[in-house]
Design an enzyme around this catalytic site. Structure first.
Site, PDB file in Angstrom:
ATOM      1  N   HIS A 169       0.840  -1.191   0.000  1.00 28.26           N
ATOM      2  CA  HIS A 169       0.000   0.000   0.000  1.00 28.26           C
ATOM      3  C   HIS A 169       0.880   1.248   0.000  1.00 28.26           C
ATOM      4  O   HIS A 169       2.091   1.173   0.198  1.00 28.26           O
ATOM      5  CB  HIS A 169      -0.928   0.032   1.224  1.00 28.26           C
ATOM      6  CG  HIS A 169      -2.135  -0.829   1.076  1.00 28.26           C
ATOM      7  ND1 HIS A 169      -2.130  -2.166   1.385  1.00 28.26           N
ATOM      8  CD2 HIS A 169      -3.396  -0.551   0.641  1.00 28.26           C
ATOM      9  CE1 HIS A 169      -3.333  -2.672   1.157  1.00 28.26           C
ATOM     10  NE2 HIS A 169      -4.106  -1.714   0.706  1.00 28.26           N
ATOM     11  N   LYS A 176      -0.707   4.902   4.492  1.00 31.25           N
ATOM     12  CA  LYS A 176      -1.591   3.959   5.182  1.00 31.25           C
ATOM     13  C   LYS A 176      -1.022   3.641   6.558  1.00 31.25           C
ATOM     14  O   LYS A 176       0.122   3.186   6.681  1.00 31.25           O
ATOM     15  CB  LYS A 176      -1.759   2.682   4.361  1.00 31.25           C
ATOM     16  CG  LYS A 176      -2.796   1.732   4.961  1.00 31.25           C
ATOM     17  CD  LYS A 176      -3.171   0.643   3.993  1.00 31.25           C
ATOM     18  CE  LYS A 176      -4.233  -0.279   4.586  1.00 31.25           C
ATOM     19  NZ  LYS A 176      -5.473   0.442   4.955  1.00 31.25           N
TER      20      LYS A 176
END
Length: 242
Positions: A135, A139
Site C-alpha cells: 500500500h 496507510k
C-alpha cells in the site's frame, strides 16, 4: 440520496466525486476542521453516512451516527476488535450498518476465489501459503484490513492454520502476511501457495481509488432504507463459498 461523508481525505474526496456522478448529494462533510458539525441535527439531514477515517476515530464516529438513527457504511480499518460493539448498536437503534475491509467489487470477487482456493488446498499440505500486501506510505495500519480479511478466510477454510503473523514465516499454524509500504500504490494483494515443484498465485491490483469509492457508494445505495447488519456479499449478491 443525501449523504453524510465522515472523513474527507483522499478516499473521502474520491467517494464525493463518485457519489455526485451518480446523482447523490453530499449534505454534510466532516473533516478534522469541523468535527463539531457531527451532531444529531446535522446528521439527520442525511439518508446515510459513509465513514472513512482512521482506527482511533472509527468506533466513535459510527456510534454517533447510529445513535442519531442514521444508517452507516464504514470503510475504516484497524478497529476489528470493536466491530461487535457497532453491530450491537445498529440492532439496538434499529438502523442499518455495513462495514467492509475493502469495498472494491474486484476485491470482493477475489475474496471468494481466495476462500475456494484455500479449501481446495486442504489435500495438498506440501504447499506453503503466504500473503503479500503493498500500500501507499500514508496507510497507517499494517497489515491492511484487506490482508487480515484474506488471512481470516484462509484460516477458516484451510486446515492447520489458526492465526496470522506479520512478517514471520516461523509459526507453523500461522498464515504469514508480509506488508510493504511504497509511494503511490493504491493497493496490491497476493496469495501464494508455494511448493518445491510449483507455485499457485492469485493477485488483485488496484490501479486507483475509484474502485474502492464506487463500492462504498454502491454499499450506501444498498443500505438506504434497510435495517440490520450487512456485508459486501449482500451488496453484490455473492453466495457464500463452500
Amino acid at each position: 440520496m443525501n449523504i453524510a461523508l465522515i472523513g474527507h481525505g483522499k478516499m473521502g474526496h474520491a467517494i464525493e466525486q463518485v457519489a455526485i456522478k451518480r446523482g447523490h448529494n453530499i449534505v454534510l462533510c466532516v473533516s478534522s476542521q469541523n468535527k463539531g458539525d457531527m451532531d444529531e441535527a446535522h446528521l439527520r439531514l442525511a439518508d446515510v453516512a459513509i465513514e472513512f477515517t482512521n482506527p482511533e476515530a472509527a468506533l466513535s464516529n459510527v456510534l454517533t451516527c447510529l445513535s442519531a438513527g442514521l444508517n452507516v457504511v464504514s470503510g475504516s480499518t484497524g478497529w476489528n476488535e470493536h466491530f461487535g460493539v457497532a453491530r450491537s448498536s445498529a440492532v439496538q437503534n434499529n438502523v442499518g450498518f455495513l462495514q467492509a475491509s475493502n469495498f472494491s467489487v474486484g476485491v470482493n470477487i477475489f475474496f471468494e476465489v481466495n476462500k475456494l482456493l484455500a479449501s481446495l488446498m486442504n489435500d495438498h499440505p506440501e504447499y506453503m501459503v503466504t500473503i503479500d500486501e503493498t500500500h501507499h506510505t500514508q496507510k497507517k495500519d499494517a497489515p491492511s484490513g484487506t490482508a487480515i480479511t484474506i488471512a481470516e478466510q484462509i484460516i477458516e477454510h484451510l486446515d492447520g492454520k489458526s492465526q496470522w503473523a506479520l512478517n514471520d514465516r516461523n509459526e507453523q499454524d500461522a498464515v504469514p502476511i508480509f506488508a510493504h509500504r511504497v509511494e503511490n500504490v493504491p493497493g496490491t494483494h497476493t496469495v501464494s501457495y508455494n511448493s518445491s515443484i510449483d507455485n499457485i498465485t492469485i493477485t488483485h491490483t488496484a490501479h486507483n481509488r475509484e474502485g474502492f469509492a464506487l463500492g462504498a457508494v454502491l454499499a450506501a445505495e444498498f443500505l438506504l432504507g434497510r435495517k440490520g447488519v450487512y456485508s459486501m456479499q449482500d451488496v453484490l449478491g455473492i453466495k457464500a463459498t463452500r
